[in-house]
Design a protein around this motif. Structure first.
Motif, short mmCIF file in Angstrom:
data_model
loop_
_atom_site.label_atom_id
_atom_site.label_comp_id
_atom_site.label_asym_id
_atom_site.label_seq_id
_atom_site.Cartn_x
_atom_site.Cartn_y
_atom_site.Cartn_z
N GLN A 1 -60.06 -78.45 19.86
CA GLN A 1 -59.54 -78.67 18.51
C GLN A 1 -60.10 -77.63 17.53
O GLN A 1 -59.36 -77.10 16.69
CB GLN A 1 -59.90 -80.08 18.03
CG GLN A 1 -59.13 -81.19 18.74
CD GLN A 1 -59.58 -82.56 18.29
OE1 GLN A 1 -60.68 -83.02 18.60
NE2 GLN A 1 -58.74 -83.24 17.53
N ASP B 1 -61.25 -74.66 18.36
CA ASP B 1 -60.66 -73.38 18.77
C ASP B 1 -59.30 -73.18 18.11
O ASP B 1 -58.98 -72.09 17.62
CB ASP B 1 -60.49 -73.35 20.30
CG ASP B 1 -61.54 -72.48 20.97
OD1 ASP B 1 -62.06 -71.55 20.33
OD2 ASP B 1 -61.84 -72.74 22.15
N GLU B 2 -58.49 -74.24 18.10
CA GLU B 2 -57.15 -74.14 17.50
C GLU B 2 -57.25 -73.86 16.01
O GLU B 2 -56.51 -73.03 15.47
CB GLU B 2 -56.38 -75.44 17.77
CG GLU B 2 -54.90 -75.39 17.39
CD GLU B 2 -54.67 -75.64 15.90
OE1 GLU B 2 -53.71 -75.07 15.33
OE2 GLU B 2 -55.46 -76.41 15.30
N ASP C 1 -58.34 -70.21 15.51
CA ASP C 1 -57.23 -69.28 15.72
C ASP C 1 -56.26 -69.29 14.54
O ASP C 1 -55.79 -68.24 14.09
CB ASP C 1 -56.48 -69.64 17.01
CG ASP C 1 -57.28 -69.32 18.26
OD1 ASP C 1 -58.28 -68.58 18.16
OD2 ASP C 1 -56.93 -69.83 19.34
N ARG C 2 -55.98 -70.48 14.05
CA ARG C 2 -55.02 -70.60 12.94
C ARG C 2 -55.54 -69.96 11.67
O ARG C 2 -54.78 -69.36 10.90
CB ARG C 2 -54.69 -72.08 12.73
CG ARG C 2 -53.79 -72.38 11.57
CD ARG C 2 -53.12 -73.75 11.69
NE ARG C 2 -53.96 -74.75 12.29
CZ ARG C 2 -54.79 -75.55 11.60
NH1 ARG C 2 -54.90 -75.42 10.29
NH2 ARG C 2 -55.50 -76.48 12.23
#
Length: 285
Positions: A244, A246-247, A250-251
């Motif tokens: 979670q 990591d996402e 990245d965003r």
């Protein structure tokens, strides 16, 4: 790179601290809000082995499921083991953040990760959060198997899918009974027996089952009980939580390096199986 305050704000969107139980101690334990964060380590327990791993890794944020100080303290002296943890964190510019019962009740949360590790399909929360109009948050999960298994086969699946511990999986009930529905709850779950019985499931997989609650649960119904190590039932959440973050990284273009500790911090280190040799005094072993 993001500041600690920015990363904590993102974590609080995943696990809002106001959703923790009133007795719990969640949130940031130590750390400078303006500190830049580049590497994050997730773990279950904020113990010395994990802190040493964070230092070796070069992490500047440690996120754990269990609180360091659940009941408060009057000292962080370095000659106490928790005080030594605090000193090591501060000396190495490592922040510590805790997500405990707020992560248990989240969607997805600790029990979703446990169900996922066992390839169970989540149907609903075991104890729904009344503040969630969609009915997805809450403690524990009621799940379905993709095909029926015996209790013995389900226990073997759990033993093979969860991290290995000295305890393994204890079973109460007929090993050959057929299981189609399962309730799961990461961590200590024997306070949830009334909810498990109300759910009408065939089996309940959790941790820290005590003698009297387990015995009474078995007397009430043919419910099968699968008792795993506390640490093992909560470790899958670390992988979920890391994914979670990591996402989010990245965003937002943060470029965080996110890690999950594989250090086993379950306190039990060995298991000796009972034998069937009669006791010389006539009492059962």
């Amino acid at each position: 790179m993001p500041r600690l305050s920015e990363v904590i704000a993102a974590l609080d969107t995943l696990w809002p601290p106001e959703r923790a139980e009133g007795w719990d101690a969640v949130g940031t334990v130590c750390g400078e809000p303006d500190q830049e964060i580049t590497r994050v380590l997730f773990a279950v327990d904020p113990v010395r082995e994990i802190v040493d791993e964070a230092v070796k890794l070069g992490a500047n944020l440690l996120v754990t499921h269990h609180p360091l100080y659940l009941r408060g303290t009057t000292t962080v002296a370095a000659d106490t083991f928790k005080g030594r943890v605090v000193h090591t964190l501060i000396k190495n510019d490592i922040a510590l953040h805790v997500a405990h019962t707020n992560a248990d009740r989240a969607d997805p949360g600790v029990s979703d990760a446990l169900a996922g590790a066992l390839d169970l399909r989540v149907v609903r929360p075991l104890v729904p959060d009344p503040t969630d109009p969609e009915g997805r948050r809450g403690l524990g999960r009621v799940c379905e198997l993709d095909h029926p298994l015996t209790v013995r086969e389900l226990a073997a699946r759990a033993a093979g899918r969860l991290p290995a511990t000295a305890q393994g999986i204890r079973v109460a009930g007929d090993p050959e009974a057929v299981v189609r529905t399962v309730a799961v709850s990461g961590g200590s779950g024997d306070s949830l027996f009334d909810d498990v019985r109300a759910a009408g499931v065939d089996a309940f997989l959790t941790a820290d089952l005590r003698h009297h609650p387990a015995s009474e649960a078995r007397a009430h119904s043919p419910l099968a009980l699968l008792d795993a190590a506390h640490w093992a039932t909560e470790w899958p959440w670390c992988e979920l939580a890391a994914a979670q973050l990591d996402e989010i990284s990245d965003r937002k273009g943060w470029g965080l390096r996110v890690h999950v500790s594989e250090t086993v911090t379950d306190p039990w280190t060995a298991h000796a199986a009972s034998t069937e040799t009669p006791n010389a005094m006539g009492a059962p072993n």
